[in-house]
Each structure stands twice: as structure tokens, then as C-alpha cells.
Design a protein around this motif. Structure first.
Motif, PDB file in Angstrom:
ATOM      1  N   THR A 118       4.509   8.977   9.703  1.00 30.06           N
ATOM      2  CA  THR A 118       3.470   7.966   9.823  1.00 30.06           C
ATOM      3  C   THR A 118       2.146   8.544   9.350  1.00 30.06           C
ATOM      4  OG1 THR A 118       2.229   6.580  11.317  1.00 30.06           O
ATOM      5  CG2 THR A 118       3.126   8.588  12.239  1.00 30.06           C
ATOM      6  N   LYS A 119       1.338   7.708   8.712  1.00 35.56           N
ATOM      7  CA  LYS A 119       0.079   8.171   8.146  1.00 35.56           C
ATOM      8  C   LYS A 119      -1.077   7.980   9.138  1.00 35.56           C
ATOM      9  CE  LYS A 119       2.300   8.888   4.262  1.00 35.56           C
ATOM     10  NZ  LYS A 119       3.667   8.796   4.801  1.00 35.56           N
ATOM     11  N   ASP A 125       7.398   1.810   3.500  1.00 35.48           N
ATOM     12  CA  ASP A 125       8.425   2.648   4.123  1.00 35.48           C
ATOM     13  C   ASP A 125       9.618   1.856   4.635  1.00 35.48           C
ATOM     14  OD1 ASP A 125       7.269   1.364   6.209  1.00 35.48           O
ATOM     15  OD2 ASP A 125       6.527   3.138   7.225  1.00 35.48           O
ATOM     16  N   ARG A 161      11.037   4.461  10.237  1.00 33.84           N
ATOM     17  CA  ARG A 161      10.506   4.824   8.933  1.00 33.84           C
ATOM     18  C   ARG A 161      11.598   5.450   8.079  1.00 33.84           C
ATOM     19  NH1 ARG A 161       6.672   6.804   5.646  1.00 33.84           N
ATOM     20  NH2 ARG A 161       4.708   5.801   6.100  1.00 33.84           N
ATOM     21  N   TYR A 175       0.581   5.460   0.389  1.00 27.06           N
ATOM     22  CA  TYR A 175      -0.185   6.687   0.592  1.00 27.06           C
ATOM     23  C   TYR A 175       0.801   7.819   0.837  1.00 27.06           C
ATOM     24  CZ  TYR A 175      -3.425  10.061   2.580  1.00 27.06           C
ATOM     25  OH  TYR A 175      -4.143  11.194   2.843  1.00 27.06           O
ATOM     26  N   GLN A 189       9.807  -0.327   6.828  1.00 38.60           N
ATOM     27  CA  GLN A 189       9.819  -0.684   8.255  1.00 38.60           C
ATOM     28  C   GLN A 189       9.727  -2.198   8.422  1.00 38.60           C
ATOM     29  OE1 GLN A 189       6.863   2.251  10.032  1.00 38.60           O
ATOM     30  NE2 GLN A 189       8.516   2.241  11.525  1.00 38.60           N
ATOM     31  N   GLU A 200       3.793   8.364  -0.486  1.00 37.91           N
ATOM     32  CA  GLU A 200       5.106   7.783  -0.211  1.00 37.91           C
ATOM     33  C   GLU A 200       6.115   8.144  -1.293  1.00 37.91           C
ATOM     34  OE1 GLU A 200       5.816   6.394   2.514  1.00 37.91           O
ATOM     35  OE2 GLU A 200       4.114   5.258   3.315  1.00 37.91           O
ATOM     36  N   PRO A 220       0.834  -1.210   0.000  1.00 40.85           N
ATOM     37  CA  PRO A 220       0.000   0.000   0.000  1.00 40.85           C
ATOM     38  C   PRO A 220       0.864   1.254   0.000  1.00 40.85           C
ATOM     39  CG  PRO A 220       0.116  -0.877   2.214  1.00 40.85           C
ATOM     40  CD  PRO A 220       0.987  -1.760   1.358  1.00 40.85           C
ATOM     41  N   ASP A 260      -3.118   4.616  -2.761  1.00 46.60           N
ATOM     42  CA  ASP A 260      -4.320   4.836  -1.966  1.00 46.60           C
ATOM     43  C   ASP A 260      -4.688   6.325  -1.960  1.00 46.60           C
ATOM     44  OD1 ASP A 260      -6.373   4.616  -0.187  1.00 46.60           O
ATOM     45  OD2 ASP A 260      -5.123   4.231   1.563  1.00 46.60           O
TER      46      ASP A 260
END
Ligand code: UDP
Ligand code: MG
Length: 314
Positions: free
Chosen positions: A206-207, A97, A201, A12, A99, A14, A10, A44
Motif C-alpha cells: 500500500t502506498k 492494484d 492487493r 504510483y 483491489q 506499480e 492512478p 504519479d
């Protein structure tokens, strides 16, 4: 004999991480023996050029496929979409990301080939997440697992490998509000766990805000447990019992000493207390009814504007 596997990613906003993600992931995938890969990237509803970069990747490398959402539907919807279109014999959801360490993928595939249907990746060390996030996450798992029959393994994110049989099971689940961690746990299957250290990250933020995480937690609990609904019978019964005892006490007191002071304070406390209890329980009913309402509308969990790449694959 080479097997096709799917990476479900996913994205978003990024744009800052995409190139590094591709650079990190491709050598790792190439190094896994006897595999072919498709990388399903879901944009997204990003607003920062993420889509352009993804499309450029897909044009340069046919392993990349891109789904463009019509707006931001959230990570759960993005994962759902990627799983829906995945063609691989196994699917690995992974964050964009970095992570979730790509280096683990080789071991995950090995464990899968050794017979696991689900290979979980567990964060043995979350010190890259803030103190608050770690503590609230710990509370969430504790509460959720106490209330719900579906136990979510602690410190396991969406990063995992799922065999095709698991993916097909997930696709059968009809709910529209998809708390993926819960759904993943609900389907079960033979599971193996690997440990890793969660990295910070790569770029960007963070989203998920605090409130988004709170809603996420509510989604998890209400989606998999009805205990918060049922508890009010017992709370009510306890309060009623307390009230009866208190009434007896007052009657006895009045009989012995007569009616000295008019009981403003106790009345006031009792009224506000029961008022609050009722509001809380009504609010909880509302949480469930709201979700029932959303489910009955049967709207799809996501809408795709366009897909790019991957047409030459079977
Ligand atoms: N993400 C998404 N839609 C959203 C929020 C996040 O697709 O509405 C993606 C994001 O691009 C990333 C992954 O979900 O690939 C995890 O998000 P993030 O790293 O912000 O979450 P955290 O690691 O802080 O829990
Ligand atoms: Mg992250």
C-alpha cells in the motif's frame, strides 16, 4: 450505437501490477456491449519503471493514454488529472492494484444505462484490509459524517461510475486540495449502489502510511466541515462556567473555614488545563489557516511532463 467510456487509473510505483492489470481489465471492457474505451493512466511520479511499462502499453494499444506527472502529487491529484482529460460519456476511476474488481464494470455500465448518474461500488467485506485500517476507517466515517453536512457513504472508495454531467460538475470545483471522496459526495446526483468484496492487493505494498492516512482524514474533515473551528466557543464557555463555579466554591469554603492550605495543586491543574485547551484550539486554527494559505496561492494540483498515446481518438 457505441458509447465512449473512460477508465481513470492512478499509478504510483506499480510496475509489478501493470501487466496483470491490463490482462484483467481488457477482456472485461471488451465484454461490455456497445462500448468503446479509453484508459487514462496517470503515472504519479513513479521511480520504478512504471512509466516505461505504461508507454509500452500505449504504443501497443491505442485505447491507453498516459499522463506523466513531473513528480509525485498523490492519488487525489492523479484522479483529478485523469478526470480533467477524460473524453468518455462516463468515467470510472479504478485502482491499479486490482483491489477494485473489474468484473463489476459491466454491472456499473448497466446501472448507468438504466438511468443512474453515479454508480457506487461498496465494499461489503473489507477483511483484506488490516484490522487497524478497518477500525480507523470506521471511526473516520463516523466522525466525518457527524461533523460535516456532506455525508460520505461508508465503505465506498473512489471506484465508481460517473456520468459526464457529474464529471463536468467536478471539474467546476476550484479547490486545489482535492479530497476526492468528499468532492464526489458533495456534487450529489442520482446514485445507485452495488456491493462487492474487496480483494487483497495484487503485488507490492500500500502506498499510504499511517501518517498519510491521518493527514488524509484531516483533509477530509477540514475540507468539508467548520465544526472543529466553532466548537471552541462552547468549550471556552463551559470552561468559563466551570471556573466561575469553582471560584464561588472557594469563596464559600474560605468564608466558612478560613484559608487553611494554599492551593498549589488546584492552581497548577487549572493552569495546565487551560494552557492545553488553548494550544489545541490554536493548533486547530492553524490547520485551517494552513489550508487557506495553500488555497490562496492557487497553485495547480498537478503538473504534467508529457502525455503519450490516444492522439487518434476524437
Ligand atoms: N497512488 C497514486 N499516488 C500515490 C499513492 C497511490 O497514484 O501517491 C495509487 C496507487 O498506485 C493505486 C491507488 O492509488 O493505484 C491506490 O493506492 P493503494 O493501493 O496503495 O492504496 P490502498 O488500496 O492501500 O488504500
Ligand atoms: Mg490498494
Amino acid at each position: 450505437m457505441s458509447q465512449l467510456l473512460t477508465l481513470a487509473v492512478p499509478f504510483y510505483n506499480e510496475a509489478a501490477t501493470i501487466q496483470a492489470f491490463a490482462d484483467a481489465i481488457l477482456p472485461v471492457l471488451d465484454a461490455v456491449p456497445d462500448t468503446q474505451w479509453e484508459i487514462v493512466c496517470v503515472d504519479d511520479g513513479s521511480s520504478d519503471g512504471t512509466l516505461l511499462k505504461l508507454v509500452a502499453l500505449a504504443q501497443a494499444d491505442p485505447r491507453f493514454r498516459v499522463l506523466e506527472f513531473s513528480r509525485n502529487f498523490g492519488k487525489e491529484a492523479a484522479l483529478t488529472a485523469a478526470i480533467d482529460v477524460a473524453r468518455g460519456e462516463a468515467v470510472i476511476p479504478i485502482d491499479a492494484d486490482l483491489q477494485d474488481p473489474p468484473a463489476l464494470i459491466g454491472r456499473m455500465v448497466q446501472a448507468w444505462r438504466d438511468g443512474a448518474e453515479v454508480v457506487l461500488a461498496r465494499r461489503s467485506d473489507r477483511s483484506s484490509d488490516g484490522m487497524m485500517k478497518r477500525q480507523t476507517a470506521a471511526w473516520f466515517y463516523k466522525l466525518h459524517n457527524r461533523l460535516s453536512n456532506t455525508k460520505i457513504p461508508e465503505n465506498v472508495g473512489d471506484f465508481r461510475l460517473m456520468d459526464r454531467i457529474v464529471v463536468d460538475a467536478l471539474k467546476q470545483l476550484p479547490e486545489r486540495q482535492r479530497f476526492m471522496k468528499g468532492l464526489f459526495a458533495w456534487v450529489g446526483f442520482r446514485t445507485v449502489t452495488l456491493d462487492y468484496v474487496r480483494a487483497p492487493r495484487l503485488a507490492g505494498n500500500t502506498k499510504f502510511s499511517g501518517f498519510a492516512l491521518w493527514n488524509f482524514a484531516l483533509e477530509g474533515v477540514t475540507g468539508f466541515s467548520t465544526a472543529p473551528l466553532k466548537i471552541w466557543t462552547y468549550v471556552g464557555a463551559l470552561c468559563a462556567l466551570g471556573t466561575v463555579l469553582y471560584a464561588i466554591y472557594i469563596v464559600v469554603l474560605t468564608a466558612m473555614y478560613g484559608n487553611k492550605v494554599p492551593g498549589y495543586a488546584s492552581l497548577f491543574v487549572a493552569i495546565t488545563f487551560f494552557g492545553s485547551v488553548q494550544l489545541i484550539s490554536i493548533g486547530l486554527l492553524g490547520e485551517y489557516i494552513g489550508r487557506i494559505y495553500l488555497e490562496t496561492k492557487q497553485r495547480p494540483s498537478y503538473l504534467i511532463r508529457k502525455t503519450y498515446g490516444g492522439t487518434d481518438a476524437t
